[in-house]
Design a protein around this motif. Structure first.
Motif, PDB file in Angstrom:
ATOM      1  N   LEU A  18      35.205 -32.586  -2.633  1.00 51.11           N
ATOM      2  CA  LEU A  18      35.615 -33.896  -2.122  1.00 51.11           C
ATOM      3  C   LEU A  18      35.754 -33.839  -0.604  1.00 51.11           C
ATOM      4  O   LEU A  18      36.289 -32.861  -0.066  1.00 51.11           O
ATOM      5  CB  LEU A  18      36.952 -34.308  -2.739  1.00 51.11           C
ATOM      6  CG  LEU A  18      36.998 -34.399  -4.272  1.00 51.11           C
ATOM      7  CD1 LEU A  18      38.421 -34.674  -4.740  1.00 51.11           C
ATOM      8  CD2 LEU A  18      36.043 -35.461  -4.762  1.00 51.11           C
ATOM      9  N   PRO A  19      35.290 -34.874   0.094  1.00 49.46           N
ATOM     10  CA  PRO A  19      35.377 -34.870   1.571  1.00 49.46           C
ATOM     11  C   PRO A  19      36.789 -34.640   2.094  1.00 49.46           C
ATOM     12  O   PRO A  19      36.989 -33.917   3.065  1.00 49.46           O
ATOM     13  CB  PRO A  19      34.861 -36.250   1.969  1.00 49.46           C
ATOM     14  CG  PRO A  19      34.048 -36.723   0.822  1.00 49.46           C
ATOM     15  CD  PRO A  19      34.634 -36.078  -0.407  1.00 49.46           C
ATOM     16  N   GLU A  20      37.783 -35.227   1.423  1.00 48.68           N
ATOM     17  CA  GLU A  20      39.159 -35.075   1.907  1.00 48.68           C
ATOM     18  C   GLU A  20      39.668 -33.638   1.790  1.00 48.68           C
ATOM     19  O   GLU A  20      40.555 -33.213   2.537  1.00 48.68           O
ATOM     20  CB  GLU A  20      40.122 -36.046   1.210  1.00 48.68           C
ATOM     21  CG  GLU A  20      40.163 -35.953  -0.291  1.00 48.68           C
ATOM     22  CD  GLU A  20      39.177 -36.876  -1.006  1.00 48.68           C
ATOM     23  OE1 GLU A  20      39.407 -37.136  -2.193  1.00 48.68           O
ATOM     24  OE2 GLU A  20      38.205 -37.335  -0.405  1.00 48.68           O
ATOM     25  N   GLU A  21      39.088 -32.856   0.850  1.00 52.29           N
ATOM     26  CA  GLU A  21      39.511 -31.460   0.714  1.00 52.29           C
ATOM     27  C   GLU A  21      39.131 -30.637   1.949  1.00 52.29           C
ATOM     28  O   GLU A  21      39.871 -29.738   2.350  1.00 52.29           O
ATOM     29  CB  GLU A  21      38.877 -30.828  -0.530  1.00 52.29           C
ATOM     30  CG  GLU A  21      39.412 -31.378  -1.831  1.00 52.29           C
ATOM     31  CD  GLU A  21      38.721 -30.761  -3.024  1.00 52.29           C
ATOM     32  OE1 GLU A  21      39.376 -29.948  -3.702  1.00 52.29           O
ATOM     33  OE2 GLU A  21      37.532 -31.061  -3.255  1.00 52.29           O
ATOM     34  N   THR A  22      37.999 -30.956   2.542  1.00 52.14           N
ATOM     35  CA  THR A  22      37.581 -30.218   3.727  1.00 52.14           C
ATOM     36  C   THR A  22      38.291 -30.725   4.985  1.00 52.14           C
ATOM     37  O   THR A  22      38.309 -30.030   5.991  1.00 52.14           O
ATOM     38  CB  THR A  22      36.054 -30.293   3.924  1.00 52.14           C
ATOM     39  OG1 THR A  22      35.649 -31.650   4.021  1.00 52.14           O
ATOM     40  CG2 THR A  22      35.322 -29.625   2.777  1.00 52.14           C
TER      41      THR A  22
END
Length: 118
Positions: A18-22
């Motif tokens: 998920l983009p928010e994880e990075t």
């Protein structure tokens, strides 16, 4: 044959699909177990005759700092470096745990385990 076991190296990293994880990142625990011949070190009392756990920790910290989508990919990179940089390592068992993964449910952590040998 003997074992060097470095348990629960706590690292903050930015892995995930998920983009928010990075962007946000999260906490991880990494445990490394390596098999090697420890008989020489047991007699010599010399660091050069064993697997240096400080070196193991350095490899973990450096590889965890490189974002990956999958924990399996991070574990493989760690294992490759263990074999490339520490010739005494015969086998490895690498566990990478993501604490509080972003999923629907109350999950303490998810863990992958990757075993390799020369």
């Amino acid at each position: 044959m003997g074992t060097v076991h470095v348990e629960n190296i706590k690292v903050y990293a930015r892995h995930g699909c998920l983009p928010e994880e990075t962007i946000i990142g999260s906490d991880y625990l990494v445990t490394i177990q390596v098999k090697t011949n420890l008989s020489r070190a047991a007699v010599s009392d010399n660091l050069a005759d064993t697997v240096d756990y400080v070196h193991i920790n350095k490899i973990v910290e450096e590889e965890m700092a490189v974002p990956s989508k999958l924990l399996e990919h991070v574990a493989k990179r760690i294992g490759d470096r263990l074999f490339n940089e520490i010739p005494m390592v015969k086998k490895s068992k690498i566990s990478v745990s993501k604490i509080n993964p972003p999923m629907n449910g109350d999950v303490e952590k998810v863990t992958i385990v990757l075993k390799s040998k020369r």
